[in-house]
Design a protein around this motif. Structure first.
Motif, PDB file in Angstrom:
ATOM      1  N   ALA A  18      18.298 -21.243  87.221  1.00  0.00           N
ATOM      2  CA  ALA A  18      18.843 -20.730  88.488  1.00  0.00           C
ATOM      3  C   ALA A  18      18.080 -19.497  88.949  1.00  0.00           C
ATOM      4  O   ALA A  18      17.919 -19.267  90.161  1.00  0.00           O
ATOM      5  N   GLU A  19      17.617 -18.695  88.001  1.00  0.00           N
ATOM      6  CA  GLU A  19      16.821 -17.519  88.359  1.00  0.00           C
ATOM      7  C   GLU A  19      15.370 -17.897  88.655  1.00  0.00           C
ATOM      8  O   GLU A  19      14.706 -17.267  89.485  1.00  0.00           O
ATOM      9  N   ALA A  20      14.872 -18.931  87.976  1.00  0.00           N
ATOM     10  CA  ALA A  20      13.456 -19.291  88.117  1.00  0.00           C
ATOM     11  C   ALA A  20      13.150 -20.000  89.431  1.00  0.00           C
ATOM     12  O   ALA A  20      12.078 -19.797  90.010  1.00  0.00           O
ATOM     13  N   ILE A  21      14.048 -20.850  89.921  1.00  0.00           N
ATOM     14  CA  ILE A  21      13.755 -21.666  91.109  1.00  0.00           C
ATOM     15  C   ILE A  21      13.403 -20.806  92.328  1.00  0.00           C
ATOM     16  O   ILE A  21      12.384 -21.048  92.991  1.00  0.00           O
ATOM     17  N   PRO A  22      14.201 -19.781  92.676  1.00  0.00           N
ATOM     18  CA  PRO A  22      13.810 -18.943  93.825  1.00  0.00           C
ATOM     19  C   PRO A  22      12.464 -18.251  93.624  1.00  0.00           C
ATOM     20  O   PRO A  22      11.696 -18.091  94.576  1.00  0.00           O
ATOM     21  N   VAL A  23      12.158 -17.863  92.379  1.00  0.00           N
ATOM     22  CA  VAL A  23      10.879 -17.203  92.110  1.00  0.00           C
ATOM     23  C   VAL A  23       9.733 -18.188  92.307  1.00  0.00           C
ATOM     24  O   VAL A  23       8.689 -17.859  92.896  1.00  0.00           O
ATOM     25  N   ILE A  24       9.897 -19.414  91.817  1.00  0.00           N
ATOM     26  CA  ILE A  24       8.861 -20.444  91.976  1.00  0.00           C
ATOM     27  C   ILE A  24       8.575 -20.685  93.449  1.00  0.00           C
ATOM     28  O   ILE A  24       7.415 -20.750  93.881  1.00  0.00           O
ATOM     29  N   ILE A  25       9.633 -20.808  94.237  1.00  0.00           N
ATOM     30  CA  ILE A  25       9.460 -21.079  95.676  1.00  0.00           C
ATOM     31  C   ILE A  25       8.803 -19.894  96.371  1.00  0.00           C
ATOM     32  O   ILE A  25       7.900 -20.053  97.199  1.00  0.00           O
ATOM     33  N   ALA A  26       9.237 -18.684  96.022  1.00  0.00           N
ATOM     34  CA  ALA A  26       8.681 -17.490  96.673  1.00  0.00           C
ATOM     35  C   ALA A  26       7.218 -17.268  96.310  1.00  0.00           C
ATOM     36  O   ALA A  26       6.425 -16.806  97.145  1.00  0.00           O
ATOM     37  N   ASP A  27       6.840 -17.615  95.082  1.00  0.00           N
ATOM     38  CA  ASP A  27       5.466 -17.371  94.626  1.00  0.00           C
ATOM     39  C   ASP A  27       4.519 -18.525  94.918  1.00  0.00           C
ATOM     40  O   ASP A  27       3.328 -18.439  94.612  1.00  0.00           O
ATOM     41  N   PHE A  28       5.022 -19.595  95.513  1.00  0.00           N
ATOM     42  CA  PHE A  28       4.209 -20.795  95.718  1.00  0.00           C
ATOM     43  C   PHE A  28       3.040 -20.491  96.655  1.00  0.00           C
ATOM     44  O   PHE A  28       3.200 -19.865  97.701  1.00  0.00           O
ATOM     45  N   SER A  29       1.864 -20.944  96.253  1.00  0.00           N
ATOM     46  CA  SER A  29       0.653 -20.689  97.045  1.00  0.00           C
ATOM     47  C   SER A  29       0.239 -21.962  97.772  1.00  0.00           C
ATOM     48  O   SER A  29      -0.047 -22.981  97.146  1.00  0.00           O
TER      49      SER A  29
END
Length: 732
Positions: free
Chosen positions: A123-134
């Protein structure tokens, strides 16, 4: 253990970005899980135009509790040091432990980290993955897009499916909350699709007319296109790049065959294929017709482009795709009409008149116009086929081909399709009735472009291609514009690789110093040497990929005291050296050489090289080409040996002298005829004598005459080896 499913749904993702997006999603997921202490093994990613998905198998339900400890300052250290250690580790001072280390009490920080549920970590990782997506290109949308801090994504993000086992991993990103609901095909399915877990994801979407596996869609397109072509009695022109692109444009691919007006086949087939491919993403087909080959009654199959195309629909139409095919036919007909107009318009002007327009196009501000470049290429192509004879050919035709080689750059067809440069020039001169070898030279003079590209072998084509690449190298090196790091704006590395492959494939012997003088006049030999050094560097890269060590290339580059101006000679010497040093004789001779070189270096002894230097000749190896100088040096050495060998040499010493007397002329003759294998073979005869010499003879004898003679002998041995290759460059 549970399986995890993540689907990120959005508006259409460009096909060209999907492969990179799959890799990026897996990379970021592994990064976040690794940072959280979750082991990840089996990860699969999928993409369609409307979704990006990841399935991770066998994730643990929770992380294990761990204890971390860090060693700090000793007890009694300044408070500032202790407080800094506490801030760094996040442990209060009163919670520090004291242990004895080497008899001294020392602070330790111990942190007990409890295990966490994997669901919470996700749950914490998904928003980070989306925000950091290049993404290569991304956008902001909605009211939040007024702020530059808002989320960026390739297209507006519309849905998130996140399931660990059967449970939803709850999170929220940019107003989009996660759940278990997704959407099927835009036209073939209405309503929501509820996903139970990772195992039924692909199955439920298939029921909604979505094939999530991009590899499966590609196979359907590849096989389906071949099938519909075969049903029409045609063969598909394979195009794997187009297969992948169509797979990225569809979720339910259906290949359909259509026909266009046969009159368009008057246009060159490459133009038709490029028009269909670039503008419409269509495949083209070939037809086969029997024709006599002129030898007996045998028939041969002559493949020609058919008036057929294959498009990839994204739906199963009720009429079998007839309306889709008809609509695509009309669009393609309009594109082909434009292509035919350009084809006919360009032919109204002779290619030589087109070439005059090159005077208005700047090649480079310091190098003049494209017309100036053409003049240089024509001059060099004529020299290559006449004076250099590399390759041998008709210098008048070579000049003619070079003069027309860039003329199609200003035609309407190449203006529309830059990929057709050279090719269209070949077609236009063929229509004008010029010799076939001229049209072939114009068509293929850019080749080879890449590592896998075809290498020309026709003499005229080779001459123009070599001249074009050499002009690029000489021109930019002459104004000190060289590749740096990863930057190579004028593709000089590609020109170098093309030059090397042309020389290798055609067995050419070409001096770059002479070529530079033919290009720019007397006094340009040093320019040729600079380019030769660059080319030998590229050759080293090329040969290193084939398994030839870089130091063998370095040992083979020198010829008569400078970088060899012939890359063919460097390559031949390096390959012979690699083969020789791979033998026991070669390895042991190298060891003997290094021992001799170390002794001479320690004693600062130059031997024959010193004698040559006293003649005033800067280049020690120039004696090979200067009989008078060689006679002077030989006389000096004969006199010295006669004077210094006032003693009877020991058997091993005499054996080395005899071996050198035999090996030196053999190696010199082999080098003169560029038979490097024979030169290495001559060196092999020195292996046993040099081993015995070091085993049985004392070099630094108390007798000064013996010491000097033996150092001279080692210098002579070193010079004999150097005459074949510079063994000082060899590592190990």
């Amino acid at each position: 253990m549970s399986d995890f499913l993540l689907e990120l749904r959005s508006e259409e993702i460009p096909a060209r970005m999907q492969a990179g997006a799959r890799s990026e999603l897996e990379k970021l997921f592994r990064r976040e899980m690794g940072a959280a202490g979750v082991s990840v093994d089996d990860v699969t990613t999928y993409s369609t135009p409307r979704r990006l998905a990841l399935i991770a198998r066998g994730l643990p339900d929770a992380t294990e509790a761990v204890s971390e400890e860090a060693k700090g300052p000793p007890v009694g250290a300044p408070d500032q040091a202790v407080d800094g250690f506490c801030r760094k580790t996040g442990v209060a001072r009163e919670d520090l432990e004291v242990r004895e280390v080497k008899g001294r009490e020392t602070f330790f920080a111990v942190k007990n980290i409890p295990g966490r549920a994997t669901k919470d970590l996700l749950a914490e990782a998904i928003p980070v993955i989306i925000a950091d997506f290049s993404w290569p290109k991304s956008m902001r949308w909605g009211e939040a897009s007024l702020s530059t801090e808002s989320l960026r994504w390739v297209r507006p993000l519309s849905g998130i499916v996140a399931l660990l086992g059967d449970d939803v991993v709850e999170c929220e990103v940019h107003g989009v909350t996660s759940g278990a609901v997704t959407l099927g095909h835009r036209f073939h399915h209405s309503g929501d699709i509820t996903i139970g877990n990772a195992d039924d994801y692909a199955m439920k979407l298939r029921a909604g007319h979505v094939i999530v596996d991009h590899e499966e869609r590609a196979a359907l397109i590849r096989d389906g296109a071949r099938k519909v072509a075969a049903e029409a009695g045609l063969s598909l022109v394979d195009d794997e790049g187009l297969v992948i692109e169509n797979a990225g444009l569809t979720e339910w691919p259906v290949p359909l065959l259509g026909r266009f007006d046969e009159d368009f086949l008057d246009v060159p087939p490459e133009v038709i294929q490029l028009t269909a491919r670039v503008n419409q993403k269509y495949f083209v087909c070939m037809k086969s017709s029997p024709s006599r080959d002129g030898e007996g009654d045998r028939d041969r199959e002559e493949n020609r482009l058919a008036n057929a195309f294959i498009c990839t629909a994204n739906i199963e139409a009720e009429d079998g795709g007839a309306a889709i095919v008809d609509g695509n036919r009309k669009v393609l007909a309009a594109r082909l009409s434009d292509a035919r107009f350009f084809w006919e318009l360009d032919q109204k002007t002779p290619l030589r008149e087109h070439a005059r327009k090159l005077e208005r196009i700047t090649f480079h501000e310091k190098l003049g116009t494209v017309a100036d470049k053409v003049d240089r290429v024509a001059k060099l192509a004529a020299w290559l086929t006449s004076d250099a004879r590399a390759p041998n050919g008709d210098h008048n035709l070579a000049r003619q081909a070079a003069e027309l080689s860039k003329a199609d750059l200003v035609t309407e067809m190449v203006g529309e399709f830059p990929e057709l440069q050279g090719l269209m020039g070949g077609y236009y001169v063929e229509k004008e009735g010029l010799p076939r070898e001229v049209s072939d030279a114009i068509r293929d003079h850019y080749k080879p472009i890449g590592q896998d590209d075809e290498v020309p072998t026709a003499p005229l084509t080779v001459a123009v291609s070599l001249a074009d690449k050499l002009d690029n190298l000489f021109s930019f090196f002459n104004i000190d514009i060289l590749p740096t790091g990863s930057k190579d704006p004028f593709a000089l590395r590609r020109a170098a690789l093309g030059y090397l492959r042309l020389v290798q494939a055609n067995g050419l012997e070409l001096s770059l110093e002479q070529a530079a003088q033919a290009w720019g006049g007397i006094g340009r030999a040093k320019l040729g040497t600079r380019v030769a050094e660059f080319l030998s560097d590229r050759l080293a890269v090329q040969m290193r990929e084939e398994g030839v060590r870089h130091d063998y290339i370095a040992a083979s580059r020198d010829w008569k005291g400078q970088t060899d101006g012939r890359t063919d000679r460097i390559e031949a010497r390096a390959r012979a050296l690699a083969d020789f040093l791979d033998t026991e004789n070669g390895a042991n001779l190298l060891a003997g050489y290094k021992r001799a070189a170390n002794i001479l270096k320690k004693e600062d002894w130059h031997g024959i090289e010193g004698e040559i230097a006293r003649t005033g000749e800067e280049d020690p190896l120039a004696i090979v080409d200067d009989p008078d100088l060689k006679a002077v040096v030989d006389a000096k050495m004969t006199e010295r040996h006669a004077r210094e060998l006032s003693y009877t040499p020991e058997p091993a010493e005499k054996a080395l002298i005899d071996a050198l007397d035999k090996a030196e002329p053999e190696a010199s003759r082999a080098i003169a005829s560029e038979d490097f294998e024979a030169a290495m073979s001559a060196l092999a005869g020195l292996r046993a004598p040099i081993d015995a010499f070091f085993e049985e003879v004392t070099v630094n004898d108390p007798n000064e005459d013996k010491r000097a003679a033996r150092l001279d002998l080692l210098a002579r041995f070193r010079a004999a080896v150097h005459n074949v290759a510079d063994f000082s460059k060899i590592e190990g």
